[in-house]
Scaffold this active site. Structure first.
Site, PDB file in Angstrom:
ATOM      1  N   ARG A  42      35.175  49.401  43.429  1.00  0.00           N
ATOM      2  CA  ARG A  42      35.123  50.565  42.547  1.00  0.00           C
ATOM      3  C   ARG A  42      33.845  51.363  42.801  1.00  0.00           C
ATOM      4  O   ARG A  42      32.847  50.829  43.260  1.00  0.00           O
ATOM      5  CB  ARG A  42      35.125  50.130  41.075  1.00  0.00           C
ATOM      6  CG  ARG A  42      36.482  49.744  40.544  1.00  0.00           C
ATOM      7  CD  ARG A  42      36.397  49.372  39.086  1.00  0.00           C
ATOM      8  NE  ARG A  42      35.582  48.192  38.886  1.00  0.00           N
ATOM      9  CZ  ARG A  42      34.324  48.191  38.480  1.00  0.00           C
ATOM     10  NH1 ARG A  42      33.705  49.322  38.169  1.00  0.00           N
ATOM     11  NH2 ARG A  42      33.659  47.064  38.344  1.00  0.00           N
TER      12      ARG A  42
ATOM     13  N   TYR B 164      41.359  51.751  46.981  1.00  0.00           N
ATOM     14  CA  TYR B 164      41.074  50.371  46.577  1.00  0.00           C
ATOM     15  C   TYR B 164      41.076  50.136  45.073  1.00  0.00           C
ATOM     16  O   TYR B 164      40.455  50.879  44.310  1.00  0.00           O
ATOM     17  CB  TYR B 164      39.715  49.934  47.139  1.00  0.00           C
ATOM     18  CG  TYR B 164      39.598  48.424  47.229  1.00  0.00           C
ATOM     19  CD1 TYR B 164      40.344  47.727  48.174  1.00  0.00           C
ATOM     20  CD2 TYR B 164      38.798  47.700  46.366  1.00  0.00           C
ATOM     21  CE1 TYR B 164      40.272  46.346  48.250  1.00  0.00           C
ATOM     22  CE2 TYR B 164      38.719  46.317  46.446  1.00  0.00           C
ATOM     23  CZ  TYR B 164      39.464  45.649  47.394  1.00  0.00           C
ATOM     24  OH  TYR B 164      39.393  44.275  47.477  1.00  0.00           O
TER      25      TYR B 164
ATOM     26  N   LYS C 213      41.989  50.100  35.357  1.00  0.00           N
ATOM     27  CA  LYS C 213      40.766  50.467  34.647  1.00  0.00           C
ATOM     28  C   LYS C 213      40.847  51.894  34.076  1.00  0.00           C
ATOM     29  O   LYS C 213      40.377  52.160  32.964  1.00  0.00           O
ATOM     30  CB  LYS C 213      39.553  50.327  35.560  1.00  0.00           C
ATOM     31  CG  LYS C 213      39.332  48.879  36.047  1.00  0.00           C
ATOM     32  CD  LYS C 213      39.212  47.925  34.898  1.00  0.00           C
ATOM     33  CE  LYS C 213      39.427  46.462  35.203  1.00  0.00           C
ATOM     34  NZ  LYS C 213      38.529  45.780  36.060  1.00  0.00           N
TER      35      LYS C 213
ATOM     36  N   SER D  54      32.718  42.370  35.617  1.00  0.00           N
ATOM     37  CA  SER D  54      33.502  42.161  36.828  1.00  0.00           C
ATOM     38  C   SER D  54      32.913  41.027  37.662  1.00  0.00           C
ATOM     39  O   SER D  54      31.704  40.931  37.822  1.00  0.00           O
ATOM     40  CB  SER D  54      33.517  43.437  37.658  1.00  0.00           C
ATOM     41  OG  SER D  54      34.070  44.479  36.888  1.00  0.00           O
ATOM     42  N   ALA D  55      33.793  40.180  38.170  1.00  0.00           N
ATOM     43  CA  ALA D  55      33.426  39.053  39.033  1.00  0.00           C
ATOM     44  C   ALA D  55      32.486  38.055  38.349  1.00  0.00           C
ATOM     45  O   ALA D  55      31.605  37.483  38.965  1.00  0.00           O
ATOM     46  CB  ALA D  55      32.848  39.540  40.364  1.00  0.00           C
ATOM     47  N   CYS D  56      32.678  37.863  37.044  1.00  0.00           N
ATOM     48  CA  CYS D  56      31.855  36.894  36.307  1.00  0.00           C
ATOM     49  C   CYS D  56      32.685  35.799  35.647  1.00  0.00           C
ATOM     50  O   CYS D  56      32.197  35.093  34.777  1.00  0.00           O
ATOM     51  CB  CYS D  56      31.007  37.601  35.262  1.00  0.00           C
ATOM     52  SG  CYS D  56      29.716  38.608  35.997  1.00  0.00           S
TER      53      CYS D  56
ATOM     54  N   LYS E  50      36.366  35.816  34.426  1.00  0.00           N
ATOM     55  CA  LYS E  50      37.519  35.940  33.522  1.00  0.00           C
ATOM     56  C   LYS E  50      38.760  35.247  34.082  1.00  0.00           C
ATOM     57  O   LYS E  50      39.394  34.455  33.387  1.00  0.00           O
ATOM     58  CB  LYS E  50      37.848  37.421  33.254  1.00  0.00           C
ATOM     59  CG  LYS E  50      36.856  38.117  32.328  1.00  0.00           C
ATOM     60  CD  LYS E  50      37.236  39.551  32.063  1.00  0.00           C
ATOM     61  CE  LYS E  50      37.303  40.395  33.305  1.00  0.00           C
ATOM     62  NZ  LYS E  50      36.076  40.450  34.104  1.00  0.00           N
TER      63      LYS E  50
ATOM     64  N   ASP F 119      42.313  40.062  32.598  1.00  0.00           N
ATOM     65  CA  ASP F 119      41.360  41.164  32.816  1.00  0.00           C
ATOM     66  C   ASP F 119      41.286  42.162  31.668  1.00  0.00           C
ATOM     67  O   ASP F 119      40.215  42.684  31.397  1.00  0.00           O
ATOM     68  CB  ASP F 119      41.724  41.906  34.107  1.00  0.00           C
ATOM     69  CG  ASP F 119      40.572  42.751  34.654  1.00  0.00           C
ATOM     70  OD1 ASP F 119      39.453  42.220  34.774  1.00  0.00           O
ATOM     71  OD2 ASP F 119      40.793  43.940  34.933  1.00  0.00           O
TER      72      ASP F 119
ATOM     73  N   ARG G  62      40.386  40.608  47.378  1.00  0.00           N
ATOM     74  CA  ARG G  62      41.213  40.332  46.196  1.00  0.00           C
ATOM     75  C   ARG G  62      42.610  39.866  46.567  1.00  0.00           C
ATOM     76  O   ARG G  62      43.160  40.254  47.594  1.00  0.00           O
ATOM     77  CB  ARG G  62      41.353  41.630  45.373  1.00  0.00           C
ATOM     78  CG  ARG G  62      40.015  42.199  44.887  1.00  0.00           C
ATOM     79  CD  ARG G  62      39.798  41.943  43.429  1.00  0.00           C
ATOM     80  NE  ARG G  62      38.432  42.254  43.014  1.00  0.00           N
ATOM     81  CZ  ARG G  62      38.002  42.083  41.766  1.00  0.00           C
ATOM     82  NH1 ARG G  62      38.810  41.612  40.834  1.00  0.00           N
ATOM     83  NH2 ARG G  62      36.759  42.360  41.451  1.00  0.00           N
TER      84      ARG G  62
HETATM   85  P1  GTP Z   1      37.065  40.781  37.873  1.00  0.00           P
HETATM   86  O1  GTP Z   1      38.449  40.552  38.384  1.00  0.00           O
HETATM   87  O2  GTP Z   1      36.204  41.521  38.822  1.00  0.00           O
HETATM   88  O3  GTP Z   1      37.027  41.398  36.523  1.00  0.00           O
HETATM   89  O4  GTP Z   1      36.349  39.324  37.845  1.00  0.00           O
HETATM   90  P2  GTP Z   1      36.505  38.069  36.872  1.00  0.00           P
HETATM   91  O5  GTP Z   1      35.663  38.253  35.666  1.00  0.00           O
HETATM   92  O6  GTP Z   1      37.943  37.754  36.661  1.00  0.00           O
HETATM   93  O7  GTP Z   1      35.807  36.910  37.735  1.00  0.00           O
HETATM   94  P3  GTP Z   1      36.455  35.641  38.486  1.00  0.00           P
HETATM   95  O8  GTP Z   1      37.080  34.668  37.544  1.00  0.00           O
HETATM   96  O9  GTP Z   1      37.301  36.138  39.587  1.00  0.00           O
HETATM   97  O10 GTP Z   1      35.144  34.955  39.081  1.00  0.00           O
HETATM   98  C1  GTP Z   1      34.311  35.615  39.969  1.00  0.00           C
HETATM   99  C2  GTP Z   1      33.391  34.665  40.649  1.00  0.00           C
HETATM  100  O11 GTP Z   1      32.692  33.861  39.711  1.00  0.00           O
HETATM  101  C3  GTP Z   1      34.105  33.718  41.599  1.00  0.00           C
HETATM  102  O12 GTP Z   1      33.383  33.639  42.796  1.00  0.00           O
HETATM  103  C4  GTP Z   1      34.074  32.413  40.876  1.00  0.00           C
HETATM  104  O13 GTP Z   1      34.088  31.343  41.774  1.00  0.00           O
HETATM  105  C5  GTP Z   1      32.790  32.485  40.045  1.00  0.00           C
HETATM  106  N1  GTP Z   1      32.929  31.693  38.800  1.00  0.00           N
HETATM  107  C6  GTP Z   1      33.932  31.781  37.902  1.00  0.00           C
HETATM  108  N2  GTP Z   1      33.782  30.898  36.895  1.00  0.00           N
HETATM  109  C7  GTP Z   1      32.640  30.235  37.155  1.00  0.00           C
HETATM  110  C8  GTP Z   1      31.930  29.180  36.467  1.00  0.00           C
HETATM  111  O14 GTP Z   1      32.329  28.685  35.422  1.00  0.00           O
HETATM  112  N3  GTP Z   1      30.767  28.757  37.038  1.00  0.00           N
HETATM  113  C9  GTP Z   1      30.292  29.295  38.211  1.00  0.00           C
HETATM  114  N4  GTP Z   1      29.151  28.821  38.691  1.00  0.00           N
HETATM  115  N5  GTP Z   1      30.942  30.273  38.879  1.00  0.00           N
HETATM  116  C10 GTP Z   1      32.086  30.735  38.366  1.00  0.00           C
HETATM  117  C1  SPV Z   2      36.834  44.770  38.084  1.00  0.00           C
HETATM  118  O1  SPV Z   2      36.018  45.257  38.877  1.00  0.00           O
HETATM  119  O2  SPV Z   2      36.532  44.504  36.904  1.00  0.00           O
HETATM  120  C2  SPV Z   2      38.196  44.435  38.546  1.00  0.00           C
HETATM  121  C3  SPV Z   2      38.583  44.897  39.868  1.00  0.00           C
HETATM  122  O3  SPV Z   2      38.972  43.836  37.825  1.00  0.00           O
HETATM  123  S1  SPV Z   2      39.098  46.550  39.888  1.00  0.00           S
HETATM  124  O4  SPV Z   2      40.529  46.580  39.610  1.00  0.00           O
HETATM  125  O5  SPV Z   2      38.821  47.054  41.234  1.00  0.00           O
HETATM  126  O6  SPV Z   2      38.404  47.307  38.891  1.00  0.00           O
HETATM  127 MN    MN Z   3      37.959  43.228  35.816  1.00  0.00          MN
END
Ligand code: GTP
Ligand code: SPV
Ligand code: MN
Length: 627
Positions: free
Chosen positions: A89, A239, A248, A290-292, A294, A315, A411
């Site tokens: 994004r 993307y 979003k 994001s990427a934390c 969920k 999400d 993704r």
């Molecule tokens: P978006 O789709 O971007 O909104 O991301 P998300 O919040 O769904 O994050 P996702 O569950 O895909 O996790 C993103 C990253 O965090 C991955 O590399 C996971 O391996 C890492 N991760 C997720 N849960 C944990 C956890 O409990 N501990 C640790 N250390 N890493 C984690």
């Molecule tokens: C995020 O960035 O929080 C996502 C991926 O879930 S995207 O759909 O690209 O926004």
């Molecule tokens: Mn997201």
């Protein structure tokens, strides 16, 4: 194909409709489409019906064109590589357009450049639009995608129509939303819909070379929202959140504004249920940036016996307090998962892996020689020495530590219904009742594993002060701790001060059964930079504690920052954890943190920062001073 129909467009002439019947569309849709066709000048129009045959036809075309390649190891799965300039994004090019600037963005103090949304005036954006959209689909097919966010026909759902010149978007939207020609029936009576226009911004013949068969226009990318007229215009990127406009742009930014107007919530939250050994089920919503984590939390595999987790969404949550029962009812408006691939494996998230073994699209991952997907995190599940083709096209042998197979924001895109633990109520038109709301971020330092808010207003403050280490899901490069209130910084569709006040206001209705609010942190590290908490499936232990708190068990004690688990109250059986380090509240850290939080919130929101939040900050300062 039977005979080809044509639409006659003023100043453009006859445009062939290669699929679908334009004349049978609701008249307000026809009017809008005709305007967009005139603006974008595609060479053909295809009205999608969401059918399997249509998906097969579009897939075949993309495979022939080299944009997709089959992954023969699985059933109906495909891999796609983007232009390396179009991988996430683009917050810095995402705009909100309203007449009054401060409907969109807060009155930030002089000098504080606002990061809670970017506003442009309609005059300014008109120039940008006029510079981009006229003729932008020349030589391409314009696809019309009718879709529902939420189960079709549910009173909690909303309808959108996306116009796009990207066939990849057509396929991805089919997975992520409910695409169907039934949508037109719902629109016949003049019902409104969110108007989404998306173009790759590369009319043919292309002015510049197309990289990896992924047309895009990074120099000119803009993502523009008109919350008043419920419109989105996106140009230049193919993307994720930039192009799958139901996600979003609609389900958070536009829906957030609708939710504000109508008294509900559109949030960046997963929805899950946990059933404890006594058979009692509770639904939880959780917001992490994001990427934390969920997706991982939403489908976790519990490491302690007797618990069952079911996934409703990973999400986005749309939630409203039921007028009669006062329950907070939530739906997942999406139909698929667009999940971060790297790090996902049969240990961390087997349910995600099992979800994406059929009917899925993988973008910017690596490929194994036997036609499987590969990314960082799958080392142990892939034979050593396997030949990998990385997302950049480079071939190497697994084990070569100097090579990376995937972009960190690579993704998978897969249908939610394929998830082995999808909840049988995941498409319940009435949603599911939420008992607890969790916020969290990546906080390497200072922030304990779990904190419970003293009350609703304190919980809203915990959400407002949310910070997290930056990730690859957006364009930020250097690792830094960034503010991301409510995990919504990139996604809020109106003045953030009003957004916070909207949350606070739910307390004013005594009929509302307010869920308890929590803050979690799976990412605290020790002096060697190693995670103090195992995370993933072990997060069930924290959820268990949270649910017991929902049941008012006496297992929490007050601290300066909220209620913490009493020592021994969290099930740590079988773990080797340094509890004191994991839960410590370093005084200096927190005093610095609360000052910085006030400074930041005040700088960003100015007088729009609700008084209740200033009071919460003051109370936190007083509690800290007594430490
Ligand atoms: P978006 O789709 O971007 O909104 O991301 P998300 O919040 O769904 O994050 P996702 O569950 O895909 O996790 C993103 C990253 O965090 C991955 O590399 C996971 O391996 C890492 N991760 C997720 N849960 C944990 C956890 O409990 N501990 C640790 N250390 N890493 C984690
Ligand atoms: C995020 O960035 O929080 C996502 C991926 O879930 S995207 O759909 O690209 O926004
Ligand atoms: Mn997201």
């Amino acid at each position: 194909f039977s005979e080809v129909h044509y639409i006659t467009i003023e100043k453009l002439g006859n445009v062939p409709v290669t699929k679908g019947d334009f004349q049978s569309l609701p008249s307000h849709v026809q009017t809008w489409l005709a305007q967009m066709i005139q603006l974008c000048t595609p060479h053909a129009v295809h009205i999608c019906d969401g059918s399997v045959e249509e998906a097969e036809m579009v897939t075949k075309m993309l495979v022939e064109g080299g944009q997709l390649a089959p992954l023969p190891k699985y059933e109906n799965c495909y891999i796609c590589r983007t232009d390396p300039r179009d991988v996430a994004r683009v917050e810095s090019k995402t705009f909100l357009i309203t007449k009054d600037k401060h409907e969109s963005v807060p009155h930030s103090r002089d000098g504080a450049s606002c990061v809670l949304g970017l506003w442009k005036s309609s005059d300014e954006i008109k120039k940008d639009i006029d510079d981009r959209f006229p003729g932008c689909m020349r030589g391409r097919t314009l696809y019309v995608i009718p879709y529902s966010m939420g189960p079709i026909g549910s009173s909690l759902s909303k309808i959108g129509v996306e116009i796009t010149d990207s066939a990849y978007v057509v396929l991805s939207m089919r997975v992520m939303t409910r695409v169907s020609s039934d949508i037109w029936k719902h629109l016949r009576n003049g019902e409104e819909f969110v108007r989404c226009l998306h173009s790759l911004g590369v009319p043919l013949p292309a002015a510049q070379p197309i990289v990896n068969n992924w047309p895009c226009n990074p120099e000119k990318t803009i993502i523009v929202h008109f919350p008043d007229s419920r419109k989105v215009m996106s140009f230049g990127s193919g993307y994720g959140g930039n192009s799958l406009l139901g996600k979003k742009c609609f389900a958070l930014r536009i829906a957030g504004r609708i939710a504000y107007d109508e008294g509900w919530l559109a949030e960046h939250m997963l929805i899950m249920s946990v059933t404890n050994p006594q058979g009692e089920e509770k639904f939880i919503a959780a917001a992490f940036p994001s990427a934390c984590g969920k997706t991982n939390l939403a489908m976790l595999t519990p490491t302690i016996p007797g618990y069952t987790v079911r996934c409703v969404g990973d999400d986005i949550a749309w939630m409203r307090f039921d007028k009669e029962t006062g329950e907070l009812r939530a739906i997942n408006p999406e139909a698929g998962f667009f999940g971060v691939a790297p790090g996902t494996n049969m240990k961390t998230n087997p349910n995600a892996i099992l979800t994406c073994l059929q009917n899925s699209i993988f973008t910017n991952v690596g490929e194994t020689a036997d036609g499987g997907f590969y990314w960082e995190g799958l080392e142990e599940e892939t034979p050593a020495g396997t030949e990998i083709t990385g997302w950049t096209g480079e071939k190497y042998k697994l084990g070569d530590k100097t090579k990376k197979s995937s972009h960190p924001n690579a993704r998978f895109c897969c249908p939610a219904r394929q998830c082995p633990i999808i909840h049988d109520k995941w498409e319940n038109p009435a949603g599911v009742p939420i008992s607890a709301i969790i916020f969290g971020g990546r906080r390497p330092e200072g922030v304990p594993l779990v904190v419970e808010a003293f009350n609703w207003a304190h919980g809203v403050f915990l959400a407002a002060q949310l910070k997290s280490e930056s990730t690859a899901a957006a364009e930020h490069t250097a690792k830094q701790i960034m503010h991301d209130p409510f995990a919504m910084r990139p996604f809020v569709g109106y003045n953030f001060g009003k957004y916070i006040q909207h949350w606070l206001n739910f307390e004013k209705n005594p009929n509302n059964k307010l869920p308890k609010i929590f803050h979690v942190n799976w990412f605290r590290v020790d002096e060697n930079n190693k995670f103090l908490w195992p995370g993933y499936g072990d997060n069930i232990r924290v959820l268990d504690w949270i649910i017991r708190r929902v049941n008012n068990e006496d297992i929490a004690e007050p601290s300066a920052v909220g209620l913490l688990p009493k020592k021994g109250s969290l099930n740590l059986q079988g773990l080797n954890i340094n509890w004191d380090k994991l839960m410590a509240l370093p005084k200096d850290y927190w005093i610095g943190d609360v000052d910085e939080t006030l400074q930041w919130l005040d700088g960003q929101l100015g007088d729009d920062l609700p008084q209740a939040i200033r009071e919460e900050i003051q109370k936190q300062k007083e509690r800290l001073s007594k430490l």
